[in-house]
Scaffold this motif. Sequence first.
Motif, PDB file in Angstrom:
ATOM      1  N   LEU A  91      -8.552  -6.745  -1.687  1.00 19.87           N
ATOM      2  CA  LEU A  91      -7.834  -6.637  -0.979  1.00 19.87           C
ATOM      3  C   LEU A  91      -6.203  -7.037  -1.449  1.00 19.87           C
ATOM      4  O   LEU A  91      -5.299  -6.239  -1.566  1.00 19.87           O
ATOM      5  CB  LEU A  91      -7.330  -7.476   0.357  1.00 19.87           C
ATOM      6  N   GLU A  92      -6.345  -7.764  -2.326  1.00 19.27           N
ATOM      7  CA  GLU A  92      -5.111  -8.050  -3.135  1.00 19.27           C
ATOM      8  C   GLU A  92      -4.738  -7.208  -4.412  1.00 19.27           C
ATOM      9  O   GLU A  92      -3.493  -6.270  -4.415  1.00 19.27           O
ATOM     10  CB  GLU A  92      -5.403  -9.739  -4.668  1.00 19.27           C
ATOM     11  N   GLY A  93      -5.900  -5.969  -5.173  1.00 20.68           N
ATOM     12  CA  GLY A  93      -5.874  -5.711  -5.646  1.00 20.68           C
ATOM     13  C   GLY A  93      -4.886  -4.220  -5.296  1.00 20.68           C
ATOM     14  O   GLY A  93      -3.795  -3.088  -5.821  1.00 20.68           O
ATOM     15  N   ARG A  94      -5.738  -3.310  -4.116  1.00 22.35           N
ATOM     16  CA  ARG A  94      -5.139  -2.514  -3.338  1.00 22.35           C
ATOM     17  C   ARG A  94      -3.619  -2.504  -3.064  1.00 22.35           C
ATOM     18  O   ARG A  94      -2.592  -1.346  -2.499  1.00 22.35           O
ATOM     19  CB  ARG A  94      -6.144  -2.005  -2.433  1.00 22.35           C
ATOM     20  N   THR A  95      -3.090  -3.875  -2.561  1.00 26.61           N
ATOM     21  CA  THR A  95      -2.152  -4.336  -1.927  1.00 26.61           C
ATOM     22  C   THR A  95      -1.359  -3.971  -3.206  1.00 26.61           C
ATOM     23  O   THR A  95      -0.269  -3.443  -2.872  1.00 26.61           O
ATOM     24  CB  THR A  95      -1.904  -5.682  -1.727  1.00 26.61           C
ATOM     25  N   ARG A  96      -1.533  -4.679  -4.294  1.00 31.99           N
ATOM     26  CA  ARG A  96      -0.692  -4.697  -5.224  1.00 31.99           C
ATOM     27  C   ARG A  96      -0.288  -2.992  -5.727  1.00 31.99           C
ATOM     28  O   ARG A  96       0.844  -2.659  -6.066  1.00 31.99           O
ATOM     29  CB  ARG A  96      -0.770  -4.947  -6.384  1.00 31.99           C
ATOM     30  N   ILE A 126       3.521   2.102  -5.893  1.00 35.61           N
ATOM     31  CA  ILE A 126       3.335   3.250  -5.852  1.00 35.61           C
ATOM     32  C   ILE A 126       4.566   3.678  -4.806  1.00 35.61           C
ATOM     33  O   ILE A 126       5.214   4.078  -4.818  1.00 35.61           O
ATOM     34  CB  ILE A 126       2.333   3.735  -4.670  1.00 35.61           C
ATOM     35  N   ARG A 127       5.284   2.953  -3.951  1.00 30.48           N
ATOM     36  CA  ARG A 127       6.267   2.009  -2.861  1.00 30.48           C
ATOM     37  C   ARG A 127       7.239   2.428  -3.523  1.00 30.48           C
ATOM     38  O   ARG A 127       8.629   3.346  -3.497  1.00 30.48           O
ATOM     39  CB  ARG A 127       5.633   1.711  -1.776  1.00 30.48           C
ATOM     40  N   ALA A 128       7.187   1.338  -4.236  1.00 25.65           N
ATOM     41  CA  ALA A 128       8.639   0.921  -5.800  1.00 25.65           C
ATOM     42  C   ALA A 128       8.768   2.115  -6.252  1.00 25.65           C
ATOM     43  O   ALA A 128      10.129   2.118  -6.096  1.00 25.65           O
ATOM     44  CB  ALA A 128       8.310  -0.218  -6.361  1.00 25.65           C
ATOM     45  N   ALA A 184       1.637  -2.131 -11.652  1.00 22.89           N
ATOM     46  CA  ALA A 184       1.033  -3.016 -10.620  1.00 22.89           C
ATOM     47  C   ALA A 184       0.211  -4.434 -11.238  1.00 22.89           C
ATOM     48  O   ALA A 184      -0.481  -4.625 -10.360  1.00 22.89           O
ATOM     49  CB  ALA A 184       0.117  -2.067  -9.810  1.00 22.89           C
ATOM     50  N   GLY A 185      -0.367  -4.320 -12.760  1.00 19.44           N
ATOM     51  CA  GLY A 185      -0.530  -5.270 -13.659  1.00 19.44           C
ATOM     52  C   GLY A 185      -2.312  -4.573 -12.935  1.00 19.44           C
ATOM     53  O   GLY A 185      -3.111  -5.957 -13.401  1.00 19.44           O
ATOM     54  N   VAL A 186      -2.770  -3.459 -12.892  1.00 18.89           N
ATOM     55  CA  VAL A 186      -4.093  -2.768 -13.347  1.00 18.89           C
ATOM     56  C   VAL A 186      -4.345  -2.285 -13.697  1.00 18.89           C
ATOM     57  O   VAL A 186      -3.462  -1.259 -14.495  1.00 18.89           O
ATOM     58  CB  VAL A 186      -4.529  -2.917 -11.165  1.00 18.89           C
ATOM     59  N   SER A 187      -5.765  -1.433 -14.015  1.00 19.42           N
ATOM     60  CA  SER A 187      -6.614  -0.486 -14.789  1.00 19.42           C
ATOM     61  C   SER A 187      -5.890   1.272 -14.460  1.00 19.42           C
ATOM     62  O   SER A 187      -5.559   1.512 -12.722  1.00 19.42           O
ATOM     63  CB  SER A 187      -7.066  -0.654 -15.423  1.00 19.42           C
ATOM     64  N   VAL A 188      -4.917   2.380 -15.248  1.00 18.18           N
ATOM     65  CA  VAL A 188      -5.087   3.409 -14.027  1.00 18.18           C
ATOM     66  C   VAL A 188      -6.640   3.857 -13.216  1.00 18.18           C
ATOM     67  O   VAL A 188      -5.914   4.015 -12.436  1.00 18.18           O
ATOM     68  CB  VAL A 188      -5.272   4.276 -15.469  1.00 18.18           C
TER      69      VAL A 188
END
Length: 338
Positions: free
Chosen positions: A30-35, A40-42, A11-15
């Motif tokens: 919203l952008e971070g949560r969506t990514r 998680i799905r992928a 996702a390109g975010v932190s743990v």
Amino acid sequence: MATIRDVALHAGVSVTTVSHVVNDTRHVSLEGRTRVEAAIRALGYVPSAVARSLKSNTTRTLGMLTPNSSNPYFAEIVRVVEDRCFAAGYTLILCNTEDESSRQSVYLKVLAERRIDGLIVVSTGDDEALVSQLRGLPMPTVLLDREIDDPGCDLVETAHRDGGLLAVRHLLSLGHRRIACIGGPEHVSAGEQRIEGWRLALSESGAASDAGAMLWRGGFTSQGGYEAMHAILRGAHRPSAVFVCNDLMAIGALRALHESGLRVPDDISIVGFDDIELAAYTCPPLTTVAQPKHLIGALAVDMLLERVDGRRREMRKLVLQPELRVRASTARFTPQSP
């Protein structure tokens, strides 16, 4: 298996951000949560229930010990308990003790180690070790159906003695005076209370002169009732009616009577206890004392969740009243021709 670090990298975010999304512990854009959710799905990521429970100090899991999963009475209650737990957002771990105190002890330790939030127990009987184990448990506990001495936890059960009274008073009202009883194992409080009701009803009527000789015992199984009924029929003086302390034993007793060429209720009347679903489908349909099984299971879960959620601290004991279900296995006493 994907880890939380894999999700963060994808996702390109932190743990930490992934953790906040999964546990809903802090606002994430919203952008971070969506990514994160897409990652998680992928990856098919499944959060660790153990890790989440350590953070929240709750597992959303309840445990239940039953003495015999093959007994329809307990199966019917378990169905109610499980449905109630699921509706409240909890999963249920079910353990069958087979009425063995050693197995009961092991399961209690296992459930405590699983960090369950609460426990429902149908005890194996008069087990002194159970009392000390329950006192040492860190989670709230509800006893169901069977009392133990000084449990220090909630209890919901039927008034078993009153149920025995209902059954035998019904037989007495039909003119029966020689009424035998098939009871369960001596260490089970519920069974002993039902036998107490049988004795009290006979005493009230003046028909208790040989009550001690009219008591047989089984193992709360169909085989136990079958063997006890055959033992009764081998006796010198056949009773005109039998109060059987659970429906499974009553079903076994009906089989023994059929094999012996006796008709129910023409030759002998039978009353059971529990009102399991099968009781209405025996031949003939069984007169029995009905326990409010749905209410027992629902109240056990509700009482437990009150304690789990901190809405109640004091202990509660609920004793529910049974009802008589009159069907075709009992009839008015008719003296037999010599």
